[in-house]
Design a protein around this motif. Structure first.
Motif, PDB file in Angstrom:
ATOM      1  N   GLU A  76       0.829  -1.220   0.000  1.00 28.55           N
ATOM      2  CA  GLU A  76       0.000   0.000   0.000  1.00 28.55           C
ATOM      3  C   GLU A  76       0.857   1.261   0.000  1.00 28.55           C
ATOM      4  OE1 GLU A  76      -0.022  -2.429   2.272  1.00 28.55           O
ATOM      5  OE2 GLU A  76      -0.493  -1.691   4.294  1.00 28.55           O
ATOM      6  N   ALA A  79       1.948   1.869  -3.506  1.00 25.03           N
ATOM      7  CA  ALA A  79       0.836   2.450  -4.257  1.00 25.03           C
ATOM      8  C   ALA A  79       0.717   3.939  -3.947  1.00 25.03           C
ATOM      9  CB  ALA A  79      -0.467   1.724  -3.911  1.00 25.03           C
ATOM     10  N   ARG A  80       0.811   4.287  -2.653  1.00 26.10           N
ATOM     11  CA  ARG A  80       0.660   5.705  -2.281  1.00 26.10           C
ATOM     12  C   ARG A  80       1.834   6.524  -2.800  1.00 26.10           C
ATOM     13  NH1 ARG A  80      -0.658   4.311   3.980  1.00 26.10           N
ATOM     14  NH2 ARG A  80      -2.445   2.969   3.546  1.00 26.10           N
ATOM     15  N   ASN A 100     -17.093   3.606  -2.553  1.00 26.89           N
ATOM     16  CA  ASN A 100     -16.427   3.431  -1.257  1.00 26.89           C
ATOM     17  C   ASN A 100     -14.973   3.018  -1.425  1.00 26.89           C
ATOM     18  OD1 ASN A 100     -18.801   4.049   0.034  1.00 26.89           O
ATOM     19  ND2 ASN A 100     -19.470   1.916   0.095  1.00 26.89           N
ATOM     20  N   GLU A 108      -6.679   7.657   1.498  1.00 27.93           N
ATOM     21  CA  GLU A 108      -5.481   7.043   2.081  1.00 27.93           C
ATOM     22  C   GLU A 108      -4.233   7.661   1.439  1.00 27.93           C
ATOM     23  OE1 GLU A 108      -6.217   4.783   4.978  1.00 27.93           O
ATOM     24  OE2 GLU A 108      -5.480   3.036   3.871  1.00 27.93           O
TER      25      GLU A 108
ATOM     26  N   MET B 173      -6.739  -4.253  -3.229  1.00 22.93           N
ATOM     27  CA  MET B 173      -7.017  -3.007  -2.493  1.00 22.93           C
ATOM     28  C   MET B 173      -5.723  -2.352  -2.008  1.00 22.93           C
ATOM     29  SD  MET B 173     -10.579  -3.504  -0.501  1.00 22.93           S
ATOM     30  CE  MET B 173     -10.640  -5.167  -0.037  1.00 22.93           C
ATOM     31  N   GLY B 177      -3.535   1.496  -2.615  1.00 26.73           N
ATOM     32  CA  GLY B 177      -3.119   2.383  -1.520  1.00 26.73           C
ATOM     33  C   GLY B 177      -3.895   2.206  -0.230  1.00 26.73           C
ATOM     34  N   ILE B 178      -4.815   1.234  -0.208  1.00 28.17           N
ATOM     35  CA  ILE B 178      -5.616   1.018   0.998  1.00 28.17           C
ATOM     36  C   ILE B 178      -4.827   0.120   1.955  1.00 28.17           C
ATOM     37  CG2 ILE B 178      -7.792   0.073   1.884  1.00 28.17           C
ATOM     38  CD1 ILE B 178      -9.035   0.718  -0.883  1.00 28.17           C
ATOM     39  N   GLY B 179      -4.644   0.608   3.189  1.00 32.22           N
ATOM     40  CA  GLY B 179      -3.865  -0.138   4.180  1.00 32.22           C
ATOM     41  C   GLY B 179      -4.494  -1.498   4.457  1.00 32.22           C
ATOM     42  N   LYS B 180      -3.668  -2.462   4.885  1.00 37.65           N
ATOM     43  CA  LYS B 180      -4.150  -3.830   5.015  1.00 37.65           C
ATOM     44  C   LYS B 180      -5.313  -3.950   6.011  1.00 37.65           C
ATOM     45  CE  LYS B 180      -2.516  -8.488   4.724  1.00 37.65           C
ATOM     46  NZ  LYS B 180      -1.388  -9.411   4.726  1.00 37.65           N
ATOM     47  N   LYS B 182      -7.485  -1.684   6.911  1.00 36.21           N
ATOM     48  CA  LYS B 182      -8.692  -1.070   6.345  1.00 36.21           C
ATOM     49  C   LYS B 182      -9.277  -1.951   5.240  1.00 36.21           C
ATOM     50  CE  LYS B 182      -9.464   3.466   6.804  1.00 36.21           C
ATOM     51  NZ  LYS B 182      -9.185   4.904   6.677  1.00 36.21           N
ATOM     52  N   LEU B 186     -13.001  -3.512   5.148  1.00 39.55           N
ATOM     53  CA  LEU B 186     -13.917  -3.340   4.010  1.00 39.55           C
ATOM     54  C   LEU B 186     -14.509  -4.687   3.579  1.00 39.55           C
ATOM     55  CD1 LEU B 186     -12.044  -0.763   1.740  1.00 39.55           C
ATOM     56  CD2 LEU B 186     -14.338  -0.472   2.638  1.00 39.55           C
ATOM     57  N   LEU B 187     -13.668  -5.714   3.555  1.00 36.32           N
ATOM     58  CA  LEU B 187     -14.148  -7.033   3.136  1.00 36.32           C
ATOM     59  C   LEU B 187     -15.086  -7.647   4.178  1.00 36.32           C
ATOM     60  CD1 LEU B 187     -10.988  -8.702   1.516  1.00 36.32           C
ATOM     61  CD2 LEU B 187     -12.940  -7.651   0.378  1.00 36.32           C
ATOM     62  N   ALA B 190     -18.377  -5.887   3.906  1.00 38.55           N
ATOM     63  CA  ALA B 190     -19.105  -6.345   2.720  1.00 38.55           C
ATOM     64  C   ALA B 190     -19.787  -7.678   3.008  1.00 38.55           C
ATOM     65  CB  ALA B 190     -18.153  -6.471   1.536  1.00 38.55           C
ATOM     66  N   LYS B 193     -22.749  -6.964   5.368  1.00 38.22           N
ATOM     67  CA  LYS B 193     -23.803  -6.137   4.766  1.00 38.22           C
ATOM     68  C   LYS B 193     -24.934  -6.959   4.154  1.00 38.22           C
ATOM     69  CE  LYS B 193     -23.294  -2.553   1.806  1.00 38.22           C
ATOM     70  NZ  LYS B 193     -24.160  -1.453   2.242  1.00 38.22           N
ATOM     71  N   VAL B 218     -16.250   3.548   7.620  1.00 39.56           N
ATOM     72  CA  VAL B 218     -15.083   3.040   6.908  1.00 39.56           C
ATOM     73  C   VAL B 218     -15.266   3.187   5.408  1.00 39.56           C
ATOM     74  CG1 VAL B 218     -13.686   0.993   6.445  1.00 39.56           C
ATOM     75  CG2 VAL B 218     -14.521   1.429   8.736  1.00 39.56           C
ATOM     76  N   VAL B 219     -16.458   2.910   4.957  1.00 41.64           N
ATOM     77  CA  VAL B 219     -16.618   2.767   3.518  1.00 41.64           C
ATOM     78  C   VAL B 219     -17.157   4.015   2.828  1.00 41.64           C
ATOM     79  CG1 VAL B 219     -16.896   0.287   3.631  1.00 41.64           C
ATOM     80  CG2 VAL B 219     -18.909   1.716   3.755  1.00 41.64           C
ATOM     81  N   GLN B 220     -17.689   4.962   3.587  1.00 43.42           N
ATOM     82  CA  GLN B 220     -18.347   6.081   2.893  1.00 43.42           C
ATOM     83  C   GLN B 220     -17.363   6.993   2.200  1.00 43.42           C
ATOM     84  OE1 GLN B 220     -21.005   8.519   5.190  1.00 43.42           O
ATOM     85  NE2 GLN B 220     -22.723   7.312   4.451  1.00 43.42           N
TER      86      GLN B 220
END
Lengths: 248, 220
Positions: A76, A79-80, A100, A108, B173, B177-180, B182, B186-187, B190, B193, B218-220
């Motif tokens: 990540e 990526a950033r 989302n 991020e 993800m 760039g999404i941290g592990k 987070k 998210l998963l 999901a 949900k 988290v997801v919005q």
């Protein structure tokens, strides 16, 4: 021109099998490099190793992004820092909407750069602008990431994400596979319009076709884990005519 | 045990949130409709308590509808057992069950799903799905679907699966760039949900709002 990416004597393996066997490559800002080669040469392994895919093990060598040790960074963080991979097989993520997913990713990255998060309104405006570039429908926002997308939509969605994240190094892994000629043109135009003198692209492809649209500055032949020949775009035409046999 | 009868054409829709235990027995008369949502999500609960949910439904009249949705998100050494006993004694009815567990740390989950379709219960449609997500190697899930079908003209399906977070989705993800952590959340959100979205807005209890907000946050 500033040096963006430097790969020095890179060796990598998966499941104990060595795939990359001493790969060297330097990419400067503003350049587009095509990497071509026969199946099994290590093209996708290179993209996986550059992005930190945990399935692969780097056994020797270095990779520097603007002088920093890329291999020491978590996926990540890479990526950033601006490394983007357009996946050969984009992953479906049921239950996570594009909105989302993308907003989390953007914010991020912004946090990493010390910027404030985008507001909902700013974000949606940005989504709308970038979707136009790829001729993607509005309904995309509420759909789960890649779920039920056609092959063409998946690839467009990859380039859309690239447009949103504005990477300094884009790696396009077989982005042309599974695309009809119209989708190919849209995807390639998207990539071309994202080109700046500060960023660079690595275009991994098996066929010359994509390079009619995304014109590379350099073409490299990857065979048996090493770059065995480098030329300009005419090398791609030559490969198309004579195949990879003499490199296998 | 609390037995109640739903009279002809009556409708029951109810959310059970973080009940320490649930023992429900409903007898459905013709044309009645039951929708039950069982949510266990309370990591502050006393640790030695084992939660037991037992839901028994008897479709005793024609053309009844039964829907059971259950979600448990367990942490620490929490234990939750959910049992469903659905009996179609008379035909023309339907039942649909979606039971999900998310198990972290050393938690333990158990699902027992008994579904009976009697010989006279022709034209019954019955579905039972149990999906479980293990977030830790020390978490444990036991699942026992038990189907007894004596009628021949029915539509019945069941499925049970226990898995882990999709590594390919996590990496995808991270590559954006999404941290592990987070990405994991998210998963998990999901996964949850699918059950939470079944609850009609008007029935969402105030005490569930923090969970839904945390998902949205988290997801919005």
């Amino acid at each position: 021109m500033a040096k963006l990416l430097e790969i020095i004597n890179l060796h990598a393996s998966i499941g104990g099998k060595e795939i990359l066997k001493g790969l060297n490559l330097v990419i400067n800002e503003g350049e587009t490099h095509a990497i071509m080669g026969p199946n099994g040469a290590g093209k996708s392994t290179l993209s996986a190793v550059l992005t930190g895919n945990p399935a692969y093990e780097v056994t020797a060598g270095e990779v520097r992004l603007r002088g920093e040790n890329l291999l020491a960074m978590e996926p990540e963080i890479r990526a950033r820092a601006g490394v983007f991979l357009s996946f050969q097989y984009p992953v479906e993520i049921p239950g996570v909407s594009m909105t989302n997913f993308m907003r989390t990713a953007i914010n991020e990255k912004r946090a990493y750069e010390g910027k404030e998060p985008l507001s909902a309104k700013e974000f949606l405006l940005l989504m709308r602008e970038k979707k136009k570039l790829l001729e993607l429908p509005d309904k995309l926002n509420n759909r789960s990431v890649n779920e039920g997308f056609s092959g063409g939509e998946k690839k467009k969605n990859e380039i859309f994400q690239m447009a949103m994240l504005e990477p300094c190094l884009a790696i396009l892994d077989e982005t042309d596979s599974g695309l009809d000629i119209d989708a190919l043109r849209i995807v390639a135009e998207g990539v071309n319009r994202l080109k700046t003198p500060q960023n660079a692209a690595i275009v991994i492809t098996h066929y010359q076709r994509l390079l009619d649209y995304i014109v590379p500055d350099f073409v490299h032949v990857l065979a048996d884990g090493r770059i065995v020949k480098t030329g300009d775009k005419s090398l791609a035409l030559e490969l198309e005519k004579h195949g990879y046999e003499r490199f296998a | 045990m609390d037995t109640s009868v739903l009279h002809k054409g009556e409708r029951l829709e109810k959310v059970f949130l973080n009940e320490p235990s649930l023992d429900l027995h409903l007898v459905q008369e013709a044309g009645s409709c039951v929708r039950i949502y069982v949510i266990n999500f309370d990591s502050s609960r006393s640790r030695d308590l084992e939660v037991f949910n037992r839901i028994a439904i008897d479709q005793a009249g024609e053309g009844c509808e039964t829907e059971i949705y259950a979600l448990a998100y367990l942490k620490g050494d929490e234990k939750v057992t959910t049992e469903t006993h659905v009996t179609h004694a008379v035909g023309g009815g339907s039942s649909n069950q979606l039971i999900k567990f998310v198990l972290d740390d050393k938690s333990q989950g158990r699902f027992l799903g008994e579904l009976k379709i009697a010989q006279d219960a022709q034209k019954t449609e019955a579905h039972q799905t149990n999906r479980n997500l293990l977030l830790s190697e020390d978490a444990e899930m036991r699942t026992q679907p038990q189907l007894e079908i004596y009628a021949d003209d029915v539509q019945a399906t069941h499925g049970a699966s226990t898995g882990q977070l999709d590594e390919a989705a996590l990496f995808y993800m991270q590559q954006r760039g999404i941290g592990k952590q987070k990405a994991r959340q998210l998963l998990v959100n999901a996964f949850m949900k699918e059950v939470l979205d079944k609850i009609p807005d008007s029935l969402i209890p105030d005490s569930l709002t923090p969970l839904l907000d945390s998902i949205d946050g988290v997801v919005q």
